[in-house]
Design a protein around this motif. Structure first.
Motif, short mmCIF file in Angstrom:
data_model
loop_
_atom_site.label_atom_id
_atom_site.label_comp_id
_atom_site.label_asym_id
_atom_site.label_seq_id
_atom_site.Cartn_x
_atom_site.Cartn_y
_atom_site.Cartn_z
N GLU A 7 4.58 -6.15 35.71
CA GLU A 7 3.65 -6.26 34.58
C GLU A 7 2.38 -5.43 34.79
N GLN A 8 2.18 -4.87 35.99
CA GLN A 8 1.00 -4.06 36.28
C GLN A 8 1.33 -2.58 36.40
N CYS A 9 2.53 -2.19 36.00
CA CYS A 9 2.95 -0.79 36.02
C CYS A 9 2.70 -0.17 34.65
N ALA A 10 2.11 1.02 34.65
CA ALA A 10 1.84 1.74 33.41
C ALA A 10 2.46 3.13 33.50
N PHE A 11 2.83 3.70 32.36
CA PHE A 11 3.52 4.98 32.30
C PHE A 11 2.69 5.97 31.47
N THR A 12 2.82 7.27 31.78
CA THR A 12 2.17 8.29 30.97
C THR A 12 3.19 8.97 30.07
N SER A 13 2.90 9.07 28.82
CA SER A 13 3.69 9.82 27.83
C SER A 13 5.19 9.83 28.09
N PRO A 14 5.84 8.69 28.05
CA PRO A 14 7.28 8.70 28.33
C PRO A 14 8.08 9.36 27.21
N THR A 15 9.17 10.00 27.60
CA THR A 15 10.12 10.54 26.63
C THR A 15 10.83 9.36 25.97
N SER A 16 11.72 9.62 25.04
CA SER A 16 12.44 8.51 24.40
C SER A 16 13.29 7.75 25.42
N LEU A 17 13.95 8.46 26.35
CA LEU A 17 14.70 7.79 27.41
C LEU A 17 13.75 7.04 28.35
N GLY A 18 12.58 7.64 28.58
CA GLY A 18 11.57 7.00 29.42
C GLY A 18 11.04 5.73 28.80
N ARG A 19 10.87 5.72 27.49
CA ARG A 19 10.42 4.51 26.79
C ARG A 19 11.45 3.40 26.94
N GLU A 20 12.71 3.76 26.79
CA GLU A 20 13.79 2.78 26.94
C GLU A 20 13.80 2.22 28.36
N PHE A 21 13.65 3.10 29.35
CA PHE A 21 13.62 2.66 30.74
C PHE A 21 12.41 1.76 31.00
N ALA A 22 11.23 2.16 30.55
CA ALA A 22 10.01 1.38 30.78
C ALA A 22 10.13 -0.02 30.18
N ALA A 23 10.63 -0.09 28.96
CA ALA A 23 10.78 -1.39 28.30
C ALA A 23 11.78 -2.28 29.05
N THR A 24 12.88 -1.69 29.48
CA THR A 24 13.90 -2.45 30.21
C THR A 24 13.36 -2.88 31.57
N TYR A 25 12.74 -1.95 32.29
CA TYR A 25 12.25 -2.25 33.64
C TYR A 25 11.15 -3.32 33.61
N CYS A 26 10.23 -3.19 32.66
CA CYS A 26 9.11 -4.13 32.58
C CYS A 26 9.49 -5.43 31.87
N GLY A 27 10.62 -5.43 31.18
CA GLY A 27 11.09 -6.63 30.51
C GLY A 27 10.35 -6.94 29.22
N ARG A 28 9.73 -5.92 28.61
CA ARG A 28 9.02 -6.12 27.35
C ARG A 28 8.87 -4.80 26.61
N GLN A 29 8.90 -4.88 25.29
CA GLN A 29 8.78 -3.68 24.45
C GLN A 29 7.36 -3.12 24.43
N ASP A 30 6.37 -3.97 24.67
CA ASP A 30 4.98 -3.52 24.65
C ASP A 30 4.49 -3.25 26.08
#
Length: 186
Positions: free
Chosen positions: A158-181
């Motif tokens: 919950e304390q991990c943040a991403f910079t400008s993810p691609t569409s695949l990166g957005r999908e990965f970030a949401a899955t990894y963090c367990g939340r869409q926001d």
């Protein structure tokens, strides 16, 4: 054509890469994760820059040199098939979900909440070679970064943040963090 493309087909060759600290090793699939900290391996800078050039071309990023980043390399059978850069940060913003923001398409600019929330790990870039995608490489790289970037502390998802993810990166970030926001930072 074959002579030019074959060296990159299964990842970036790294037989001569004798730097970095092994932070994870899996003998079952002959894989290891190396960490290179800011200031480490000045003699290997050109090899790291070569890898960054490939990542920049695929992800469209340009500012690796502007920040003191921790580098994590996923090496399998003497080939780099994954690369993650991370840094310690203080805060980030939440991505607005489709209900809260404009969801005009997958390549749109991310809309974020204006309020800041605490964050400790900034993920600047994640790259996985096309032959190694959907095999857990990015997850293992991020797990290693969570354990190693902030000294003496394992960063929570919950304390991990991403910079400008691609569409695949957005999908990965949401899955990894367990939340869409999930969190993003600049």
């Amino acid at each position: 054509h074959k002579r030019h493309c074959d060296p990159w087909r299964f990842g970036v060759a790294c037989k001569a890469w004798k730097f970095g600290v092994v932070v994870d090793h899996d003998p079952k699939d002959d894989a290891r994760i190396l960490q290179v900290k800011p200031g480490d391996a000045a003699s290997q800078a050109s090899k790291l820059e070569c890898l960054q050039d490939i990542v920049q071309k695929e992800l469209g990023m340009t500012d690796f040199a502007a920040r003191p980043l921790h580098h994590f390399l996923f090496v399998r059978r003497d080939r780099i098939v994954g690369y993650l850069t991370a840094e310690q940060i203080r805060d980030a913003s939440r991505v607005l979900t489709a209900e809260e923001g404009d969801s005009s398409g997958p390549e749109m600019h991310l809309e974020t909440n204006t309020s800041k929330v605490p964050a400790t790990l900034g993920i600047h870039a994640v790259w996985v070679h096309q032959t190694a995608r959907r095999c857990g490489v990015a997850t293992r790289l991020l797990d290693a970064a969570r354990r190693k970037v902030v000294f003496g502390y394992v960063t929570g998802k919950e304390q991990c943040a991403f910079t400008s993810p691609t569409s695949l990166g957005r999908e990965f970030a949401a899955t990894y963090c367990g939340r869409q926001d999930f969190l993003v930072y600049a």
